[in-house]
Design a protein around this motif. Structure first.
Motif, PDB file in Angstrom:
ATOM      1  N   PHE A  77     -66.772  -4.697 -44.485  1.00  0.00           N
ATOM      2  CA  PHE A  77     -67.143  -5.018 -43.093  1.00  0.00           C
ATOM      3  C   PHE A  77     -67.294  -6.519 -42.967  1.00  0.00           C
ATOM      4  O   PHE A  77     -67.972  -7.161 -43.774  1.00  0.00           O
ATOM      5  CB  PHE A  77     -68.464  -4.343 -42.691  1.00  0.00           C
ATOM      6  N   VAL A  79     -59.458 -10.714 -41.178  1.00  0.00           N
ATOM      7  CA  VAL A  79     -58.900  -9.802 -40.168  1.00  0.00           C
ATOM      8  C   VAL A  79     -57.503  -9.336 -40.573  1.00  0.00           C
ATOM      9  O   VAL A  79     -57.069  -8.246 -40.210  1.00  0.00           O
ATOM     10  CB  VAL A  79     -58.916 -10.440 -38.761  1.00  0.00           C
ATOM     11  N   VAL A  84     -63.428  -2.845 -41.792  1.00  0.00           N
ATOM     12  CA  VAL A  84     -63.500  -3.078 -40.350  1.00  0.00           C
ATOM     13  C   VAL A  84     -63.856  -4.543 -40.094  1.00  0.00           C
ATOM     14  O   VAL A  84     -64.728  -5.107 -40.764  1.00  0.00           O
ATOM     15  CB  VAL A  84     -64.582  -2.187 -39.691  1.00  0.00           C
ATOM     16  N   PHE A  85     -63.188  -5.116 -39.111  1.00  0.00           N
ATOM     17  CA  PHE A  85     -63.451  -6.495 -38.703  1.00  0.00           C
ATOM     18  C   PHE A  85     -63.906  -6.488 -37.256  1.00  0.00           C
ATOM     19  O   PHE A  85     -63.370  -5.758 -36.426  1.00  0.00           O
ATOM     20  CB  PHE A  85     -62.167  -7.323 -38.841  1.00  0.00           C
ATOM     21  N   VAL A  86     -64.876  -7.338 -36.947  1.00  0.00           N
ATOM     22  CA  VAL A  86     -65.242  -7.528 -35.542  1.00  0.00           C
ATOM     23  C   VAL A  86     -65.632  -8.983 -35.322  1.00  0.00           C
ATOM     24  O   VAL A  86     -66.314  -9.593 -36.139  1.00  0.00           O
ATOM     25  CB  VAL A  86     -66.371  -6.562 -35.087  1.00  0.00           C
ATOM     26  N   GLN A  87     -65.124  -9.533 -34.230  1.00  0.00           N
ATOM     27  CA  GLN A  87     -65.571 -10.875 -33.823  1.00  0.00           C
ATOM     28  C   GLN A  87     -66.681 -10.689 -32.816  1.00  0.00           C
ATOM     29  O   GLN A  87     -66.473 -10.110 -31.748  1.00  0.00           O
ATOM     30  CB  GLN A  87     -64.407 -11.663 -33.225  1.00  0.00           C
ATOM     31  N   MET A  88     -67.858 -11.177 -33.156  1.00  0.00           N
ATOM     32  CA  MET A  88     -69.027 -10.947 -32.309  1.00  0.00           C
ATOM     33  C   MET A  88     -69.181 -12.071 -31.281  1.00  0.00           C
ATOM     34  O   MET A  88     -68.435 -13.038 -31.278  1.00  0.00           O
ATOM     35  CB  MET A  88     -70.277 -10.800 -33.168  1.00  0.00           C
ATOM     36  N   ALA A 129     -74.741  -7.482 -36.713  1.00  0.00           N
ATOM     37  CA  ALA A 129     -73.712  -6.455 -36.940  1.00  0.00           C
ATOM     38  C   ALA A 129     -73.528  -6.211 -38.436  1.00  0.00           C
ATOM     39  O   ALA A 129     -73.361  -5.065 -38.877  1.00  0.00           O
ATOM     40  CB  ALA A 129     -72.397  -6.878 -36.299  1.00  0.00           C
TER      41      ALA A 129
END
Lengths: 272, 378
Positions: B24, B41, B50-54, B63
């Motif tokens: 993550f 990413v 999983v990748f997320v740009q916050m 996160a």
């Protein structure tokens, strides 16, 4: 009504909420909703921030994360993206969610992550002793607005609709049956659901504004007997205390419901 | 070992994270760390992560903590201004004992400072940035290859001790491309999970190691996590004895294993009369300065910590006992020098060579400092 004891950490009682505070009704309503949905208790994760409403997560027997002030939607985002099988819910307050945490709330709504945010709006900061919140109606007295609030207040639901929330509702703690149904609808909704729950704070809001205790505040709430929108130009408003934390013209019920793509993070897509 | 390849420090960080089992990543763009996110990413989804740009750095670490509680190995990366914003959740991760890795690719500060220039100005913030008493594990690589190794180590320490681990390096290391041979397999440490009856589970009850087992949310153990002082049930308390005992345990679970956590490389110290103390990119300049000083007939040596916190006091004391003088070189106005003085305890003279102007400290500069007898700088 369901026997919700299964979902309570009775060993953690008594709770910290004040007599007359409607947050307990909301907690009960939430547990009723979970019971209606018959979700596996082990698969429910409830994330909260800081404040009176956020303390609820200490007393409910799920996986519970009592995070930092305003950041619950961000914690919940990581949780949901990492474990999509969990039912992720957020309990926040009006100060937590709309002041310090406003940024996280709007972005969680925009991404349309599959989670349910319950924002308990009591129009004031309760835990810190009754300071004005972004939801405090104009004219209302708080410990930091002794002469009456001169700032306009947020409409949380309009904000959420604007931010792209795909399910937006407003319910009253004074109407717990409807509240439970709407919470259950929100949890069922595939995507980001936001439910503003109008609660009360008799200890500070009620006392400072001389609008009575919990019972009186809930009664006004139920009647929607509001009269807050006094123009700021009328100097007299300083003496004119609002009769209810529910602003005039407040609409309740499901205000937005739409099916939109749900964000699950940047990940390898499973073959359809 | 794989074949030699030319990669950047920030890419080595991303690759190290993947090798360590990171699944993550949550982050927010900031120079000079952004390449870490850009590599993550591209690589993470295929690795099952999983990748997320916050929306900001506060949310990024939130996160990451949420994902870690869901059972992931999670990290974020940032630089000074973002690192300031992350302090809130570094403290939360310490208190709630949530394993996670925070990378800070240091740039010039304070404030927005020098976004594209190196600095070592955050070494004390990495130790003391969040409020309240807390332990800190902070690693400082000096090369692209070491970025990979210490990223793996950061995850392993985070998992073992249930605590945030900070990987601290500067812009030069982040952006330098070097030929490296990355190991194909690395040692991986996973957090201890409970195996007892969920009904009897006490989420903050530790055995002799001081580290309580950590189940993932959703795996059948229903438990409470909070940043408030709490008891073994994980439930808030303001009982001073309980709060004090929690804080003691959170400290000793790290301090009891300091010998295993601290690490420092020494170079040509055996017969040295003057020792350079340097870390990160300055450690590279200092190594070259040692060689050149020796060519000029000065018996110089180097001590280069790769663990900044806990501070390798014993290693520094041992080095100081052998030399007349310790020259501390760092790209700040004097931060680790205080720790060196403390550890040296008068065994050798300690002088500093500092600069905080966005320029790396060069070997020639340090040769000059050594030959002049130390001291100076900006």
């Amino acid at each position: 009504m369901a026997d919700v004891k299964t979902y309570l950490r009775e060993w953690a009682m008594p709770h910290v909420l004040c007599p007359g505070c409607a947050h307990g009704i909301v907690m009960r309503g939430f547990l009723d909703a979970i019971d209606q949905l018959q979700i596996d208790q082990d698969k429910v994760a409830v994330v909260a921030g800081i404040g009176c409403s956020s303390r609820i997560v200490g007393y409910i027997d799920f996986c519970t994360l009592h995070g930092t002030h305003g950041r619950a939607p961000a914690f919940a985002t990581g949780l949901k993206l990492a474990r999509p099988d969990l039912h992720v819910m957020v309990i926040t307050g009006d100060g937590d969610g709309l002041a310090i945490g406003g940024n996280h709330l709007i972005h969680a709504a925009r991404r349309n992550i599959d989670m349910t945010v319950m924002l308990l709006n009591n129009s004031i900061y309760g835990m810190t002793g009754g300071q004005a919140a972004p939801t405090t109606p104009a004219g209302a007295v708080a410990s930091t607005t002794p002469a009456g609030n001169t700032e306009p207040n947020f409409d949380a639901c309009k904000l959420m609709i604007g931010a792209g929330a795909s399910f937006v509702a407003r319910v009253l703690a004074a109407n717990p049956i409807e509240m439970s149904k709407v919470i259950a609808d929100g949890v069922r909704h595939p995507g980001f659901s936001f439910i503003e729950i109008i609660s009360d704070c008799p200890e500070y809001y009620g006392r400072y504004n001389k609008v009575g205790g919990g019972a009186e505040m809930l009664t006004w709430m139920a009647r929607r007997d509001a009269g807050v929108a006094v123009p700021l130009s009328e100097k007299k408003f300083v003496e004119h205390v609002p009769s209810s934390p529910v602003p005039t013209g407040l609409t309740t019920g499901v205000l937005e419901r739409d099916i939109r793509p749900v964000f699950t993070g940047v990940r390898k897509q499973e073959p359809q | 070992m794989s074949e030699a390849q030319l990669i950047q420090g920030n890419e080595a960080c991303a690759r190290g994270a993947l090798a360590a089992g990171c699944n993550f990543y949550g982050g927010y763009p900031i120079t000079p760390s952004s390449e870490i996110a850009e590599h993550m990413v591209r690589m993470l989804p295929d690795a099952g992560g999983v990748f997320v740009q916050m929306e900001d750095e506060i949310a990024s670490l939130a996160a990451v903590i949420g994902a870690s509680l869901a059972g992931s190995k999670a990290m974020t990366a940032t630089s000074g201004p973002g690192f300031s914003l992350m302090q809130e959740h570094i403290g939360f991760a310490v208190m709630a004992e949530v394993p996670c890795v925070v990378v800070n690719v240091m740039r010039g500060g304070p404030s927005t400072g020098l976004p594209t220039s190196p600095s070592q100005g955050d070494v004390m913030q990495a130790r003391w940035g969040t409020h309240g008493d807390h332990p800190a594990i902070v690693l400082a690589p000096s090369s692209v290859g070491e970025v990979f190794d210490l990223t793996v180590r950061a995850f392993n320490l985070a998992e073992r001790f249930r605590t945030p681990v900070i990987l601290l390096y500067d812009e030069v290391i982040g952006h330098t491309r070097e030929s490296v041979q990355l190991p194909e397999k690395v040692e991986i440490v996973d957090r201890v999970r409970p195996d007892g009856d969920a009904a009897d589970f006490l989420p903050k009850a530790a055995d002799a190691t001081g580290v309580p087992p950590l189940p993932a949310f959703g795996d059948g153990y229903r438990f409470h996590v909070t940043g408030l002082s709490h008891d073994e049930r994980g439930f808030p308390t303001d009982d001073g004895h309980v709060a004090g005992a929690l804080l003691d345990r959170i400290h000793t679970k790290v301090s009891d294993y300091e010998d295993e956590i601290t690490a420092a490389e020494t170079f040509m110290l055996d017969d040295a009369e003057v020792a350079l103390f340097a870390y990160g990119i300055v450690g590279r300049s200092a190594r070259e300065a040692v060689l050149r000083s020796r060519d000029a007939g000065i018996k110089a040596g180097l001590i280069r910590p790769t663990t900044l916190w806990p501070f390798p006091s014993q290693q520094v004391a041992a080095a100081a006992a052998q030399v007349d003088k310790v020259i501390v070189a760092e790209m700040n106005l004097g931060q680790m020098i205080g720790e060196v003085e403390r550890a040296t305890a008068g065994q050798a003279e300690v002088v500093g060579h500092m600069r905080a102007d966005g320029e790396p400290i060069t070997p020639s500069e340090l040769v000059g400092v050594v030959s002049a007898g130390g001291g100076g700088g900006h």
